[in-house]
Design a protein around this motif. Structure first.
Motif, PDB file in Angstrom:
ATOM      1  N   ALA A   1       0.838  -1.188   0.000  1.00 27.00           N
ATOM      2  CA  ALA A   1       0.000   0.000   0.000  1.00 27.00           C
ATOM      3  C   ALA A   1       0.881   1.248   0.000  1.00 27.00           C
ATOM      4  O   ALA A   1       2.044   1.193   0.409  1.00 27.00           O
ATOM      5  CB  ALA A   1      -0.910  -0.012   1.221  1.00 27.00           C
ATOM      6  N   PRO A   2       0.339   2.373  -0.431  1.00 30.82           N
ATOM      7  CA  PRO A   2       1.134   3.607  -0.463  1.00 30.82           C
ATOM      8  C   PRO A   2       1.740   3.925   0.900  1.00 30.82           C
ATOM      9  O   PRO A   2       1.028   3.952   1.920  1.00 30.82           O
ATOM     10  CB  PRO A   2       0.101   4.662  -0.872  1.00 30.82           C
ATOM     11  CG  PRO A   2      -0.919   3.906  -1.649  1.00 30.82           C
ATOM     12  CD  PRO A   2      -1.007   2.568  -1.002  1.00 30.82           C
ATOM     13  N   GLY A   3       3.038   4.104   0.943  1.00 27.48           N
ATOM     14  CA  GLY A   3       3.719   4.475   2.173  1.00 27.48           C
ATOM     15  C   GLY A   3       3.908   3.359   3.178  1.00 27.48           C
ATOM     16  O   GLY A   3       4.344   3.608   4.307  1.00 27.48           O
ATOM     17  N   LYS A   4       3.589   2.117   2.762  1.00 32.13           N
ATOM     18  CA  LYS A   4       3.697   0.992   3.685  1.00 32.13           C
ATOM     19  C   LYS A   4       4.616  -0.085   3.116  1.00 32.13           C
ATOM     20  O   LYS A   4       5.016  -0.026   1.960  1.00 32.13           O
ATOM     21  CB  LYS A   4       2.317   0.418   3.976  1.00 32.13           C
ATOM     22  CG  LYS A   4       1.390   1.406   4.693  1.00 32.13           C
ATOM     23  CD  LYS A   4       0.116   0.730   5.147  1.00 32.13           C
ATOM     24  CE  LYS A   4      -0.766   1.690   5.929  1.00 32.13           C
ATOM     25  NZ  LYS A   4      -2.021   1.030   6.407  1.00 32.13           N
ATOM     26  N   GLY A   5       4.924  -1.058   3.945  1.00 30.09           N
ATOM     27  CA  GLY A   5       5.790  -2.139   3.517  1.00 30.09           C
ATOM     28  C   GLY A   5       5.044  -3.227   2.763  1.00 30.09           C
ATOM     29  O   GLY A   5       3.806  -3.236   2.680  1.00 30.09           O
TER      30      GLY A   5
ATOM     31  N   PRO B   1       7.158 -16.528  -6.006  1.00 34.45           N
ATOM     32  CA  PRO B   1       7.324 -17.877  -5.457  1.00 34.45           C
ATOM     33  C   PRO B   1       7.936 -17.825  -4.052  1.00 34.45           C
ATOM     34  O   PRO B   1       8.253 -18.873  -3.485  1.00 34.45           O
ATOM     35  CB  PRO B   1       8.265 -18.554  -6.457  1.00 34.45           C
ATOM     36  CG  PRO B   1       9.050 -17.435  -7.056  1.00 34.45           C
ATOM     37  CD  PRO B   1       8.158 -16.242  -7.032  1.00 34.45           C
ATOM     38  N   TYR B   2       8.114 -16.651  -3.508  1.00 36.91           N
ATOM     39  CA  TYR B   2       8.661 -16.478  -2.163  1.00 36.91           C
ATOM     40  C   TYR B   2       7.734 -15.610  -1.320  1.00 36.91           C
ATOM     41  O   TYR B   2       7.293 -14.558  -1.760  1.00 36.91           O
ATOM     42  CB  TYR B   2      10.040 -15.821  -2.224  1.00 36.91           C
ATOM     43  CG  TYR B   2      11.042 -16.602  -3.041  1.00 36.91           C
ATOM     44  CD1 TYR B   2      11.363 -16.209  -4.330  1.00 36.91           C
ATOM     45  CD2 TYR B   2      11.640 -17.742  -2.526  1.00 36.91           C
ATOM     46  CE1 TYR B   2      12.255 -16.921  -5.096  1.00 36.91           C
ATOM     47  CE2 TYR B   2      12.534 -18.473  -3.287  1.00 36.91           C
ATOM     48  CZ  TYR B   2      12.837 -18.048  -4.572  1.00 36.91           C
ATOM     49  OH  TYR B   2      13.710 -18.766  -5.326  1.00 36.91           O
ATOM     50  N   ARG B   3       7.501 -16.013  -0.079  1.00 38.84           N
ATOM     51  CA  ARG B   3       6.643 -15.230   0.808  1.00 38.84           C
ATOM     52  C   ARG B   3       7.217 -13.848   1.059  1.00 38.84           C
ATOM     53  O   ARG B   3       6.494 -12.887   1.276  1.00 38.84           O
ATOM     54  CB  ARG B   3       6.435 -15.980   2.127  1.00 38.84           C
ATOM     55  CG  ARG B   3       5.404 -15.304   3.014  1.00 38.84           C
ATOM     56  CD  ARG B   3       5.196 -16.053   4.311  1.00 38.84           C
ATOM     57  NE  ARG B   3       4.286 -15.336   5.187  1.00 38.84           N
ATOM     58  CZ  ARG B   3       3.135 -15.816   5.627  1.00 38.84           C
ATOM     59  NH1 ARG B   3       2.746 -17.029   5.256  1.00 38.84           N
ATOM     60  NH2 ARG B   3       2.359 -15.113   6.431  1.00 38.84           N
ATOM     61  N   THR B   4       8.531 -13.757   1.038  1.00 36.03           N
ATOM     62  CA  THR B   4       9.167 -12.460   1.265  1.00 36.03           C
ATOM     63  C   THR B   4       9.094 -11.564   0.024  1.00 36.03           C
ATOM     64  O   THR B   4       9.438 -10.381   0.091  1.00 36.03           O
ATOM     65  CB  THR B   4      10.637 -12.634   1.647  1.00 36.03           C
ATOM     66  OG1 THR B   4      11.292 -13.357   0.592  1.00 36.03           O
ATOM     67  CG2 THR B   4      10.781 -13.394   2.953  1.00 36.03           C
ATOM     68  N   GLY B   5       8.684 -12.157  -1.094  1.00 36.97           N
ATOM     69  CA  GLY B   5       8.613 -11.363  -2.321  1.00 36.97           C
ATOM     70  C   GLY B   5       9.970 -11.009  -2.891  1.00 36.97           C
ATOM     71  O   GLY B   5      10.100 -10.047  -3.641  1.00 36.97           O
TER      72      GLY B   5
ATOM     73  N   TYR C   1      -0.116  -4.903  -6.249  1.00 37.26           N
ATOM     74  CA  TYR C   1      -0.151  -6.334  -5.960  1.00 37.26           C
ATOM     75  C   TYR C   1       0.912  -7.059  -6.782  1.00 37.26           C
ATOM     76  O   TYR C   1       1.070  -6.799  -7.987  1.00 37.26           O
ATOM     77  CB  TYR C   1      -1.532  -6.897  -6.275  1.00 37.26           C
ATOM     78  CG  TYR C   1      -2.565  -6.525  -5.242  1.00 37.26           C
ATOM     79  CD1 TYR C   1      -3.045  -5.220  -5.152  1.00 37.26           C
ATOM     80  CD2 TYR C   1      -3.043  -7.464  -4.337  1.00 37.26           C
ATOM     81  CE1 TYR C   1      -3.974  -4.862  -4.186  1.00 37.26           C
ATOM     82  CE2 TYR C   1      -3.973  -7.123  -3.363  1.00 37.26           C
ATOM     83  CZ  TYR C   1      -4.437  -5.822  -3.294  1.00 37.26           C
ATOM     84  OH  TYR C   1      -5.354  -5.477  -2.332  1.00 37.26           O
ATOM     85  N   TYR C   2       1.604  -7.979  -6.128  1.00 36.49           N
ATOM     86  CA  TYR C   2       2.672  -8.744  -6.733  1.00 36.49           C
ATOM     87  C   TYR C   2       2.446 -10.235  -6.529  1.00 36.49           C
ATOM     88  O   TYR C   2       1.897 -10.643  -5.501  1.00 36.49           O
ATOM     89  CB  TYR C   2       4.011  -8.404  -6.079  1.00 36.49           C
ATOM     90  CG  TYR C   2       4.421  -6.958  -6.127  1.00 36.49           C
ATOM     91  CD1 TYR C   2       4.101  -6.094  -5.077  1.00 36.49           C
ATOM     92  CD2 TYR C   2       5.161  -6.448  -7.195  1.00 36.49           C
ATOM     93  CE1 TYR C   2       4.492  -4.763  -5.099  1.00 36.49           C
ATOM     94  CE2 TYR C   2       5.559  -5.120  -7.230  1.00 36.49           C
ATOM     95  CZ  TYR C   2       5.218  -4.290  -6.172  1.00 36.49           C
ATOM     96  OH  TYR C   2       5.617  -2.975  -6.189  1.00 36.49           O
ATOM     97  N   CYS C   3       2.948 -11.033  -7.464  1.00 38.53           N
ATOM     98  CA  CYS C   3       3.002 -12.470  -7.260  1.00 38.53           C
ATOM     99  C   CYS C   3       4.468 -12.860  -7.104  1.00 38.53           C
ATOM    100  O   CYS C   3       5.370 -12.184  -7.617  1.00 38.53           O
ATOM    101  CB  CYS C   3       2.351 -13.231  -8.410  1.00 38.53           C
ATOM    102  SG  CYS C   3       3.170 -13.021 -10.002  1.00 38.53           S
TER     103      CYS C   3
END
Length: 115
Positions: free
Chosen positions: A40-44, A98-102, A94-96
């Protein structure tokens, strides 16, 4: 190399729906646990949902349970996120991954929900 291309984002009204897609290549998609993440804007970056390699296991963050549905098409290396009853707080890129950490992810697709 790993490539992930997210699409399907856009502008939606509160209560509306969107369907996100992720086209994956460069790795064995059918063997990979897959994740949807958002920022989200300004968030992690935060985890939204994940799905087991055969689609048999799914998990969602509490704030999207009952509204979002993750699914996959292993034959075509596609990952989906059906979003309904959208809220302004769902506004994010939004991203996809294969890692939970992205750690590896695509360019993202922007979702904006107006009140």
């Amino acid at each position: 190399q790993v490539q992930l291309v997210e699409s399907g984002g856009g502008l939606a009204q509160s209560g509306g729906s969107l369907r996100l897609s992720c086209a994956a290549s460069g790795f064995d998609f059918s063997m990979a646990w897959m994740y949807w993440l958002r920022q989200a804007p300004g968030k992690g970056l935060e985890w939204v949902a994940d799905i087991g390699n055969m689609g048999e296991s799914k998990a969602y963050r509490d704030s999207v349970k009952g509204r979002f549905t993750i699914s996959r098409d292993n034959a075509n290396n596609l990952l989906y996120l059906e979003m309904s009853e959208l809220k302004p707080e769902d506004t994010a890129v939004y991203y996809c991954s294969p890692y939970r950490t992205g750690g590896i992810r695509g360019q993202g697709t922007r979702v904006t929900v107006s009140a």
